[in-house]
Design a protein around this motif. Structure first.
Motif, mmCIF file in Angstrom:
data_model
loop_
_atom_site.group_PDB
_atom_site.id
_atom_site.type_symbol
_atom_site.label_atom_id
_atom_site.label_comp_id
_atom_site.label_asym_id
_atom_site.label_seq_id
_atom_site.Cartn_x
_atom_site.Cartn_y
_atom_site.Cartn_z
ATOM 1 N N LYS A 97 0.834 -1.206 0.000
ATOM 2 C CA LYS A 97 0.000 0.000 0.000
ATOM 3 C C LYS A 97 0.867 1.254 0.000
ATOM 4 C CE LYS A 97 -4.320 -1.755 1.947
ATOM 5 N NZ LYS A 97 -5.346 -1.587 3.003
ATOM 6 N N ALA A 98 2.009 1.185 0.651
ATOM 7 C CA ALA A 98 2.921 2.336 0.653
ATOM 8 C C ALA A 98 3.368 2.632 -0.780
ATOM 9 C CB ALA A 98 4.125 2.050 1.538
ATOM 10 N N ILE A 99 3.671 1.598 -1.537
ATOM 11 C CA ILE A 99 4.090 1.776 -2.937
ATOM 12 C C ILE A 99 2.971 2.423 -3.747
ATOM 13 C CG2 ILE A 99 4.615 0.502 -5.062
ATOM 14 C CD1 ILE A 99 6.212 -1.468 -3.299
ATOM 15 N N VAL A 100 1.731 1.991 -3.506
ATOM 16 C CA VAL A 100 0.586 2.571 -4.227
ATOM 17 C C VAL A 100 0.474 4.070 -3.937
ATOM 18 C CG1 VAL A 100 -1.938 2.574 -4.418
ATOM 19 C CG2 VAL A 100 -0.702 0.402 -4.324
ATOM 20 N N SER A 101 0.645 4.435 -2.672
ATOM 21 C CA SER A 101 0.537 5.852 -2.291
ATOM 22 C C SER A 101 1.680 6.670 -2.899
ATOM 23 C CB SER A 101 0.546 5.993 -0.766
ATOM 24 O OG SER A 101 -0.582 5.367 -0.198
ATOM 25 N N TYR A 102 2.911 6.166 -2.804
ATOM 26 C CA TYR A 102 4.054 6.901 -3.360
ATOM 27 C C TYR A 102 3.920 7.035 -4.885
ATOM 28 C CZ TYR A 102 6.268 6.029 1.181
ATOM 29 O OH TYR A 102 6.568 5.978 2.521
ATOM 30 N N THR A 103 3.426 5.996 -5.523
ATOM 31 C CA THR A 103 3.245 6.039 -6.981
ATOM 32 C C THR A 103 2.197 7.081 -7.362
ATOM 33 O OG1 THR A 103 3.826 3.688 -7.143
ATOM 34 C CG2 THR A 103 2.682 4.656 -9.020
ATOM 35 N N ALA A 104 1.092 7.127 -6.591
ATOM 36 C CA ALA A 104 0.052 8.126 -6.852
ATOM 37 C C ALA A 104 0.614 9.533 -6.676
ATOM 38 C CB ALA A 104 -1.133 7.893 -5.921
ATOM 39 N N GLY A 105 1.485 9.698 -5.675
ATOM 40 C CA GLY A 105 2.107 11.004 -5.457
ATOM 41 C C GLY A 105 2.990 11.414 -6.620
ATOM 42 N N LEU A 106 3.747 10.447 -7.176
ATOM 43 C CA LEU A 106 4.611 10.745 -8.315
ATOM 44 C C LEU A 106 3.801 11.082 -9.565
ATOM 45 C CD1 LEU A 106 7.257 7.948 -7.709
ATOM 46 C CD2 LEU A 106 7.729 10.403 -7.714
ATOM 47 N N LYS A 107 2.624 10.484 -9.686
ATOM 48 C CA LYS A 107 1.775 10.742 -10.846
ATOM 49 C C LYS A 107 1.216 12.166 -10.856
ATOM 50 C CE LYS A 107 0.330 5.994 -11.859
ATOM 51 N NZ LYS A 107 -0.808 5.046 -11.901
ATOM 52 N N LYS A 108 1.276 12.849 -9.711
ATOM 53 C CA LYS A 108 0.815 14.236 -9.665
ATOM 54 C C LYS A 108 1.756 15.170 -10.433
ATOM 55 C CE LYS A 108 -2.704 13.109 -7.213
ATOM 56 N NZ LYS A 108 -4.050 13.127 -7.831
ATOM 57 N N LYS A 109 2.986 14.667 -10.673
ATOM 58 C CA LYS A 109 3.969 15.423 -11.455
ATOM 59 C C LYS A 109 4.106 16.873 -10.965
ATOM 60 C CE LYS A 109 3.303 12.620 -15.590
ATOM 61 N NZ LYS A 109 2.960 12.594 -17.027
ATOM 62 N N CYS A 110 4.291 16.983 -9.667
ATOM 63 C CA CYS A 110 4.445 18.322 -9.088
ATOM 64 C C CYS A 110 5.839 18.872 -9.420
ATOM 65 C CB CYS A 110 4.232 18.281 -7.579
ATOM 66 S SG CYS A 110 5.537 17.459 -6.657
ATOM 67 N N GLY A 111 5.988 20.148 -9.305
ATOM 68 C CA GLY A 111 7.262 20.777 -9.633
ATOM 69 C C GLY A 111 8.270 20.769 -8.514
ATOM 70 N N ASP A 112 7.908 20.214 -7.359
ATOM 71 C CA ASP A 112 8.808 20.163 -6.206
ATOM 72 C C ASP A 112 9.752 18.966 -6.362
ATOM 73 O OD1 ASP A 112 10.074 20.020 -3.774
ATOM 74 O OD2 ASP A 112 8.290 20.485 -2.595
ATOM 75 N N GLN A 113 10.969 19.218 -6.860
ATOM 76 C CA GLN A 113 11.910 18.129 -7.121
ATOM 77 C C GLN A 113 12.381 17.443 -5.841
ATOM 78 O OE1 GLN A 113 12.312 16.933 -10.005
ATOM 79 N NE2 GLN A 113 11.237 18.561 -11.084
ATOM 80 N N GLU A 114 12.461 18.215 -4.767
ATOM 81 C CA GLU A 114 12.833 17.623 -3.471
ATOM 82 C C GLU A 114 11.793 16.595 -3.045
ATOM 83 O OE1 GLU A 114 15.059 16.853 -0.137
ATOM 84 O OE2 GLU A 114 15.619 18.269 -1.723
ATOM 85 N N LEU A 115 10.505 16.949 -3.216
ATOM 86 C CA LEU A 115 9.420 16.036 -2.861
ATOM 87 C C LEU A 115 9.426 14.802 -3.760
ATOM 88 C CD1 LEU A 115 6.891 15.313 -1.259
ATOM 89 C CD2 LEU A 115 5.565 16.813 -2.772
ATOM 90 N N ASN A 116 9.651 15.003 -5.050
ATOM 91 C CA ASN A 116 9.705 13.863 -5.970
ATOM 92 C C ASN A 116 10.863 12.924 -5.624
ATOM 93 O OD1 ASN A 116 7.482 14.601 -7.523
ATOM 94 N ND2 ASN A 116 8.702 15.893 -8.888
ATOM 95 N N THR A 117 11.980 13.504 -5.205
ATOM 96 C CA THR A 117 13.127 12.692 -4.800
ATOM 97 C C THR A 117 12.784 11.839 -3.586
ATOM 98 O OG1 THR A 117 14.646 14.393 -5.615
ATOM 99 C CG2 THR A 117 15.553 12.758 -4.108
ATOM 100 N N VAL A 118 12.084 12.447 -2.633
ATOM 101 C CA VAL A 118 11.679 11.712 -1.427
ATOM 102 C C VAL A 118 10.697 10.604 -1.779
ATOM 103 C CG1 VAL A 118 10.458 11.902 0.781
ATOM 104 C CG2 VAL A 118 12.111 13.664 0.109
ATOM 105 N N LEU A 119 9.735 10.889 -2.658
ATOM 106 C CA LEU A 119 8.760 9.882 -3.066
ATOM 107 C C LEU A 119 9.465 8.688 -3.723
ATOM 108 C CD1 LEU A 119 5.938 12.184 -4.497
ATOM 109 C CD2 LEU A 119 5.658 10.543 -2.629
ATOM 110 N N LEU A 120 10.427 8.969 -4.602
ATOM 111 C CA LEU A 120 11.163 7.897 -5.261
ATOM 112 C C LEU A 120 12.003 7.088 -4.280
ATOM 113 C CD1 LEU A 120 12.275 9.796 -8.485
ATOM 114 C CD2 LEU A 120 10.917 7.686 -8.458
#
Length: 396
Positions: A97-120
């Motif tokens: 479920k954690a993977i599902v949530s992190y993947t959904a967060g990455l799909k938002k394609k936000c401009g915060d590269q720090e946040l995207n790095t943490v999600l990955l």
């Protein structure tokens, strides 16, 4: 009478309860003067939604609005919420479920590269704990590409490489990380471990290569020794193509023997033994003795080519005879040995004083399945006469 008293007590209690309603006020009730206004604040009973929603004044409506209009929030805010959700699942060790949530967060394609790095990086950790090492490494690499000095991504990448046993890549990850974090204890420890494993793997690979080369040399020497002696190995039968039948018995035999190779030495798969060259340069063969009268057999794992048949028969049928020989007739002097030429349907009788090598070199002897086999019969017995009836016999 008792029933009337019970009814009286019940009625009396109800009256007391009703009196309390008259004298005591219900704390959570609408006020008499503003009940319509208060009722209108409940979403279910609203006649019209307010233009501006104050969460303190309209808490229930604010909650519903947040659910309905979540997509209206900025992508960064949505991605952060999904990251937090994934972290909760991660702490509960619910990595899927954690993977599902992190993947959904990455799909938002936000401009915060720090946040995207943490999600990955967080998704890489979840994959790691599930044993999905290749997926974890891919996420760590993606995080490193966004932020090359992200320590957690670097460490996770090294750990994945270690689990995948690609130690050279693990060292490369460590070296990249140590450029930004030269004193990081974890990276230094991982690099030392990766280097140790890499050297051990290279040493094992060299040993395996040397062993393979040695075995290949032994196989080539073995085949050369068999070829030099003129011994013929019968290859496993292969289906013939239409129109490819070879005329003549001798031509058929040569086709079956074909090119000398280890395919004709496959006895190891069945018996656990295979012909080998000993230190003196002599061939040691696995040999099978067959006793058709009793449907029994003896297996000799190493019959030296220079030894005679009588040498082994004297040991096998010496003072103590086998238990299946109830008539006690299998004495060396009573035994006759044969090998069968299936193609010519002929039995060749051999002298027990003959060496194994001489028999193997006979023009009509073919080693089948890597194991020479011989038939043993008791001379002048009733089974001996019956078995040989109608068969062509030749003496060596």
């Amino acid at each position: 009478m008792a029933s009337s008293e019970a009814q009286y007590e019940s009625d009396d209690g109800m009256d007391e309860l009703m009196d309390k309603f008259k004298t005591q006020r219900y704390k959570n009730a609408f006020s008499e003067n503003s009940w319509e206004e208060e009722l209108n604040k409940i979403p279910m009973f609203m006649k019209a939604a307010p233009e501006e929603i104050d969460p303190k004044e309209y808490p229930e409506l604010a909650c519903l609005q947040a659910i309905i209009h979540d997509e209206d929030r900025p992508p960064e805010e949505q991605a952060k919420g999904l990251k937090d959700e994934g972290n909760v699942y991660f702490k509960e060790k619910n990595y899927q479920k954690a993977i599902v949530s992190y993947t959904a967060g990455l799909k938002k394609k936000c401009g915060d590269q720090e946040l995207n790095t943490v999600l990955l990086t967080n998704r890489a950790a979840a994959h790691f704990h599930l044993g999905n090492m290749r997926s974890a490494l891919n996420d760590a690499a993606a995080a490193k590409k966004i932020k090359p000095d992200h320590l957690k991504a670097l460490i996770r990448g090294v750990q994945c490489c270690m689990e995948l046993r690609i130690f050279a890549e693990a060292i490369q990850w460590c070296d990249e990380g140590l450029k930004s974090h030269p004193t990081d204890k974890k990276l230094l420890e991982l690099r030392a471990a990766a280097d140790k494993h890499k050297r051990a793997a290279e040493r094992d690979a060299r040993k395996a290569k040397a062993k393979e080369k040695k075995l290949q040399g032994e196989k080539e020497a073995l085949l050369a020794a068999i070829k030099d002696r003129g011994i013929k190995l019968l290859q496993p039968a292969k289906p013939r193509k239409h129109g490819s039948d070879i005329e003549g018995e001798d031509e058929g035999a040569s086709a079956a023997i074909s090119q000398l190779s280890l395919d004709g030495l496959s006895s190891q798969e069945v018996t656990g033994a295979q012909v080998f060259l000993d230190e003196q340069g002599s061939l040691q063969w696995p040999v099978l003795f067959l006793y058709p009268e009793h449907q029994q057999s003896d297996f000799i794992s190493a019959f030296c080519e220079n030894n005679c048949f009588i040498d082994h028969l004297s040991v096998m049928f010496g003072e103590e005879l086998p238990p299946w020989d109830s008539d006690r007739k299998y004495h060396p002097q009573n035994l006759q040995l044969y090998f069968e030429d299936e193609q010519k349907e002929t039995l060749y009788q051999l002298n027990p004083e003959t060496s194994l090598l001489k028999v193997l070199q006979h023009k009509r002897f073919f080693v089948k399945g890597g194991t020479p086999s011989f038939i043993v019969l008791v001379k002048d017995s009733s089974f001996w006469k019956q078995f040989l009836t109608g068969k062509k016999i030749q003496r060596l």
